[in-house]
Write an enzyme that holds these catalytic residues in place. Sequence first.
Site, PDB file in Angstrom:
ATOM      1  N   GLU A   1      -6.744  -7.879  -0.914  1.00 43.31           N
ATOM      2  CA  GLU A   1      -7.397  -7.840   0.396  1.00 43.31           C
ATOM      3  C   GLU A   1      -8.882  -7.540   0.217  1.00 43.31           C
ATOM      4  OE1 GLU A   1      -5.644  -5.335   3.339  1.00 43.31           O
ATOM      5  OE2 GLU A   1      -3.605  -6.083   3.023  1.00 43.31           O
TER       6      GLU A   1
ATOM      7  N   GLU B   1       0.818  -1.211   0.000  1.00 41.77           N
ATOM      8  CA  GLU B   1       0.000   0.000   0.000  1.00 41.77           C
ATOM      9  C   GLU B   1       0.858   1.270   0.000  1.00 41.77           C
ATOM     10  OE1 GLU B   1      -2.862  -0.283   3.168  1.00 41.77           O
ATOM     11  OE2 GLU B   1      -3.980  -1.855   2.140  1.00 41.77           O
TER      12      GLU B   1
END
Length: 807
Positions: free
Chosen positions: A254, A183
Amino acid sequence: MAWFGCWIALLVVVGGGTMVVVGGANVSYDGRSLIIDGQRTILFSGSIHYARSTQDMWPSLIAKAKQGGLDVIQTYVFWNLHEPQPGQYDFNGRNDIISFIKQIQQQGLYVSLRIGPFIEAEWSYGGLPFWLHDVPGIVFRTNNEPFKLHMQNFTSKIVNMMKEENLFASQGGPIILSQIENEYQNIEGSFHDDGRQYVNWTATMAVGQNTNEPWMMCKQDDAPDPVINTCNGMRCEETWKGPNSPNKPSLWTENWTSFLQGYGDDAPMRTAEDLAFHTTLFIIKMNGTFVNYYMYHGGTNFGRTSAAFIITGYYDQAPLDEYGILRQPKYGHLKEMHAALKQCLQPLLYGGLAIENLGQDQDAYVYTTSSGECAAFLLNNNTRESVEVEFHDTQYHLPAKSISILPDCKLVVFNTAMVGTQVSTRSMQPIMRFSSSQQWEAFSEIVPQFDQTSLRSDGLLEQMNTTKDASDYLWYTFRMQNNISEAQPMLRVNSNGHVLRAYVNGALVGSAHGTRKVTKFIFENTVSFSNGINNISLLSVMVGLPDSGAFLESRRAGLQEVLIQEQNFTSYLWGYQVGLLGEKLSVYTNEGSRYVTWSQYSSPRTLTWYKTVFDSPSGNESLALNLGSMGKGEVWINGQSIGRYWVSFKTPTGSPSQTWYNVPRSFLKPTENLLVLFEEENGNPLNISLDTVSINKVCGHVSDSHPPRVNPWGVHHPYPWRPKPKVHLWCPHNRIITRIIFASHGNPSGNCERYSIGKCHSPNSKHVVEKACLGKRQCWISHTIETFGGDPCPGTPKTLLVDARCE
């Protein structure tokens, strides 16, 4: 198409029912999917973290994931666990990642390895070892040579370990996909051009490891070729731009099954229906072919591993709860969805897509191959109303916000909004109470004074740099002459977090704390001073290190300013003590507990260590400590920390964020188990209990409009007739159905959480269900009028709802 020259083969051992990855097939990707053995594929994956479970749990967790229809297990690699000091490595016990991956391989599943080595993950310091903080000139996660050196060294360490054990796909192992960084797009702009250079360097470094299988960067839209950019979130079909190259597949790293939970937060919920809807929509709308559930099993943040303000139980609402128990209906509904989607593989992966409008908010996504195979997905995007639609001259009922799956473009085998699997209720039952004061011994932590400290500074030290993460606790002490005219002056402390406990001359004068979203806070209270010299001792407590954001190495914690009646003591001479005396002596171990004098428990006290012993209970059910009577602290079993607790920090609804704390049976001995708690506040240990954790209630709910369970033989082997849905109830091992709480065949109102008999009801509903189920571990009840001896209300759509007790 990008080829990585990986070789895998699958050998099915029929007798044992296991599948072993032994080597023999190319792994590659194109713009449609990952490709294994020359075949495009749709893969369902689940995050299970080896460090958040125990070794004895791994086989069961992996087996349940496989039974739930998963193809892949995904895990992070926890740098700060594996390299606690520079060049000193630990891969033992719960840290044995090699053993974990080999067990996944033995059960015939693939592995997605998220090396990071920064992982965030609601894990202390985002997985970075704290010693990095002290590397000269370091700036984390940017084009900084000291950081890149250590990052590459650890990445290479992990890759080489995997190669030595032949665990990459190119060697016949299970690892088909790896991740570098995590991320980074969230902070890339903070570093300007250095951020972009770091992204390019990271990708080059990862591919240069020569693992010969694909690498990915999650939530990184500018991931350089050949690294695949992927999505994180709950609605990737809405929030994600998609692959940054037409030659890359759509991967969802995710798919959040619930969400992170901090102390003071209510448990986040995500329904099985919502998960199934957005997962299916990602596959048909974004050509999604890899979906990883984060988490599939959350587990436990043992010790001090959780990030700032994160509770000890992690993603307990996942398909497998903290204890590894099936969270129904989430587990079963996803399993049914996986089976339905796997019956659509050829049209989804090799067919052409046509979208047919069926109404204002309704569309049909129709995939057809050149050979005529067809799969259809009927979408109702109206979030409030169900509708009837016509598709290929047939009427179909679509509940609100749902997708029906038709593997042959005719028969509905699954609808995302219609849950056919049972709903189970988890129960905690006390098996042992620690209610006698004779069971407990206590040792009071010493409140240090300035003269007792050896570390001194002309000013307030930053907490993390002072403790080096050796302890949550840092004492700030100073002494002052009472020359203040006010009888009760105001003590004001400005803190960067997370908790403050203020003492004057050894007596507690108040506490304050921040929150997960706002860690900073101000403590204010009036205090009384003695004549002459007064000792002020301020205990600053951290509840985990931060885990995210740019310039993590520069983050500050601890006290910022101290004033007494407007007199500023911030630049005063301060004395410091890192940690607690009980920590230094390891009083939570059998050996360390001998170094202090314990007294018989009398009453609750602050800053107190409590200990008792107990024998391990019989059976194999999961165990948890009910700490509902305690305040805040940490708990150990036989010297192993099962985590921080903070029961006194209530949620907006007035409940603790976590009351029960996981006690792994592998931590226990047959007898004389040492239980030690450090309590910061004034919790009462006499109300602690050791509870069993199990499923004690199961409920099934189906209707005429429910599709039957997915035919395991596929659409090319159709049922000889269209079977009616069934209620299938089953209890955990060693439990049977002992009572039918409710049963109604007709039109009962409500659902498994709240129900009542409707106007239409078969009077023998309960008798029929009791005959089928009582005394059995599992039972099936067909939803037919024949089963219940006739139709109580002809022309009325029927529902069957059954609620049963497991004992």
